[in-house]
Motif scaffolding. Sequence first.
Motif, short mmCIF file in Angstrom:
data_model
loop_
_atom_site.label_atom_id
_atom_site.label_comp_id
_atom_site.label_asym_id
_atom_site.label_seq_id
_atom_site.Cartn_x
_atom_site.Cartn_y
_atom_site.Cartn_z
N VAL A 31 -3.50 8.24 29.34
CA VAL A 31 -4.90 8.66 29.36
C VAL A 31 -5.31 8.83 30.82
O VAL A 31 -5.43 7.85 31.56
CB VAL A 31 -5.81 7.62 28.67
N ASP A 32 -5.49 10.07 31.22
CA ASP A 32 -5.88 10.41 32.59
C ASP A 32 -7.35 10.82 32.54
O ASP A 32 -7.69 11.87 31.99
CB ASP A 32 -5.00 11.54 33.10
N PHE A 33 -8.22 10.02 33.13
CA PHE A 33 -9.66 10.26 33.00
C PHE A 33 -10.17 11.42 33.84
O PHE A 33 -11.38 11.67 33.87
CB PHE A 33 -10.43 8.97 33.30
N SER A 34 -9.27 12.14 34.49
CA SER A 34 -9.69 13.41 35.08
C SER A 34 -9.80 14.48 34.00
O SER A 34 -10.22 15.60 34.28
CB SER A 34 -8.70 13.85 36.17
N GLY A 35 -9.40 14.11 32.75
CA GLY A 35 -9.63 15.02 31.64
C GLY A 35 -8.44 15.28 30.74
O GLY A 35 -8.50 16.19 29.90
N TRP A 36 -7.37 14.47 30.85
CA TRP A 36 -6.15 14.77 30.10
C TRP A 36 -5.65 13.55 29.33
O TRP A 36 -5.77 12.41 29.79
CB TRP A 36 -5.05 15.24 31.06
N VAL A 37 -5.06 13.81 28.17
CA VAL A 37 -4.38 12.78 27.38
C VAL A 37 -3.10 13.40 26.85
O VAL A 37 -3.12 14.53 26.34
CB VAL A 37 -5.23 12.30 26.18
N TYR A 38 -1.98 12.69 26.97
CA TYR A 38 -0.73 13.25 26.46
C TYR A 38 0.24 12.14 26.08
O TYR A 38 0.11 10.99 26.51
CB TYR A 38 -0.09 14.19 27.49
N VAL A 39 1.21 12.50 25.25
CA VAL A 39 2.27 11.58 24.82
C VAL A 39 3.56 12.00 25.49
O VAL A 39 3.88 13.19 25.58
CB VAL A 39 2.42 11.61 23.28
N THR A 40 4.32 11.02 25.98
CA THR A 40 5.58 11.32 26.65
C THR A 40 6.62 10.26 26.34
O THR A 40 6.28 9.10 26.07
CB THR A 40 5.37 11.41 28.18
N LYS A 41 7.89 10.65 26.38
CA LYS A 41 8.99 9.70 26.27
C LYS A 41 9.51 9.30 27.64
O LYS A 41 10.45 8.50 27.74
CB LYS A 41 10.12 10.30 25.42
N ALA A 42 8.92 9.86 28.69
CA ALA A 42 9.32 9.51 30.05
C ALA A 42 9.06 8.03 30.32
O ALA A 42 8.10 7.45 29.81
CB ALA A 42 8.57 10.37 31.06
N SER A 43 9.90 7.43 31.13
CA SER A 43 9.77 6.01 31.44
C SER A 43 8.74 5.82 32.56
O SER A 43 9.05 5.92 33.74
CB SER A 43 11.12 5.44 31.87
N ILE A 44 7.50 5.57 32.15
CA ILE A 44 6.40 5.37 33.10
C ILE A 44 6.01 3.90 33.09
O ILE A 44 5.80 3.31 32.03
CB ILE A 44 5.18 6.23 32.73
N SER A 45 5.91 3.30 34.24
CA SER A 45 5.60 1.88 34.33
C SER A 45 4.19 1.58 33.84
O SER A 45 3.25 2.33 34.10
CB SER A 45 5.75 1.40 35.77
N THR A 46 4.05 0.47 33.12
CA THR A 46 2.73 0.00 32.69
C THR A 46 2.27 -1.18 33.55
O THR A 46 1.34 -1.89 33.19
CB THR A 46 2.75 -0.43 31.21
N GLU A 47 2.93 -1.37 34.69
CA GLU A 47 2.50 -2.43 35.60
C GLU A 47 1.06 -2.16 36.04
O GLU A 47 0.65 -1.02 36.22
CB GLU A 47 3.41 -2.48 36.83
N SER A 48 0.30 -3.23 36.19
CA SER A 48 -1.12 -3.06 36.51
C SER A 48 -1.61 -4.21 37.36
O SER A 48 -1.25 -5.36 37.16
CB SER A 48 -1.94 -3.00 35.21
N ASN A 49 -2.42 -3.87 38.34
CA ASN A 49 -3.09 -4.90 39.13
C ASN A 49 -4.60 -4.71 39.05
O ASN A 49 -5.33 -5.05 39.97
CB ASN A 49 -2.62 -4.85 40.59
N GLN A 50 -5.03 -4.14 37.91
CA GLN A 50 -6.44 -3.77 37.78
C GLN A 50 -7.30 -4.85 37.12
O GLN A 50 -8.44 -4.61 36.78
CB GLN A 50 -6.55 -2.45 37.02
N GLY A 51 -6.74 -6.03 36.85
CA GLY A 51 -7.54 -7.20 36.55
C GLY A 51 -8.09 -7.42 35.16
O GLY A 51 -7.40 -7.25 34.17
N VAL A 52 -9.38 -7.79 35.10
CA VAL A 52 -10.00 -8.37 33.92
C VAL A 52 -9.91 -7.48 32.69
O VAL A 52 -9.57 -7.95 31.60
CB VAL A 52 -11.48 -8.72 34.21
N PHE A 53 -10.21 -6.21 32.82
CA PHE A 53 -10.22 -5.32 31.66
C PHE A 53 -8.84 -5.24 31.02
O PHE A 53 -8.71 -5.39 29.80
CB PHE A 53 -10.69 -3.92 32.07
N VAL A 54 -7.82 -5.02 31.82
CA VAL A 54 -6.46 -4.91 31.28
C VAL A 54 -6.05 -6.20 30.60
O VAL A 54 -5.49 -6.19 29.49
CB VAL A 54 -5.46 -4.54 32.40
N ASN A 55 -6.31 -7.33 31.23
CA ASN A 55 -5.93 -8.62 30.64
C ASN A 55 -6.65 -8.86 29.32
O ASN A 55 -6.06 -9.39 28.36
CB ASN A 55 -6.25 -9.75 31.62
#
Length: 237
Positions: A52-76
């Motif tokens: 989910v890219d909030f510049s206006g795009w949503v897509y599904v992929t099988k590519a290996s994209i990291s879900t690592e996050s340091n964005q804090g409270v919301f993600v947790n």
Amino acid sequence: MKKALTGPDIRELVSEWQYLLGCRLEQFGRPNSNELILKFRSSRTGTVRLVVDFSGWVYVTKASISTESNQGVFVNSVRKRIKKSRLESISQLNGDRILCLEFIKGAESHTLIFEMFHKGNAILCSDKKIKTVMRQQKFRHRSLKPGLEYQAPPGFNPFESDFSKFSEVISGSERSIGASLTIDCNLGGEISNLVCHRLEIDVSTKVEQSKFQSIYDQVQAILADKIRPSIFLDNEG
């Protein structure tokens, strides 16, 4: 060049993504302030990621994209509530640029809502109440913050509104016909321009009420037409 997904685009994507139902949410991440990644897995689909890219795009992929996050409270907070949940449904809300994912884990049900307009937002709800929100926001007709009932923005649903409602919106708009179809009727610029082109109407003008029926009929014909992806090659391939 297309700048972002429209409501009709999201409707088509939701239809295509029904194969994801039943997948487990393996991980949820926010690699940067404007992007979320949901990692799904099932024996049928393997591992797939919804980006989910909030510049206006949503897509599904099988590519290996990291879900690592340091964005804090919301993600947790989201991880705590829906990680390992089963994806129960994917839907669009009110024909708008709003994507809803319903998750089930045991007796608990949560809905993760993505609003793909303005700065973009993600809202996690349970029993219609907001549990956590990526960006707390206050608008004229609603507020988005924990504890409140989620309210979608008021707007026109082009897929369910009849000619009477369509006429009311167009006649009540102070915008040109092109802008009114794009914004007030929630159709996006591409469909708005296509309607006006087919009917030989100047997008920058207001139109007489006598033309409303032909415009409405053209909109309905375009929305009913199945969108088929195409690749166009030049002489060099």
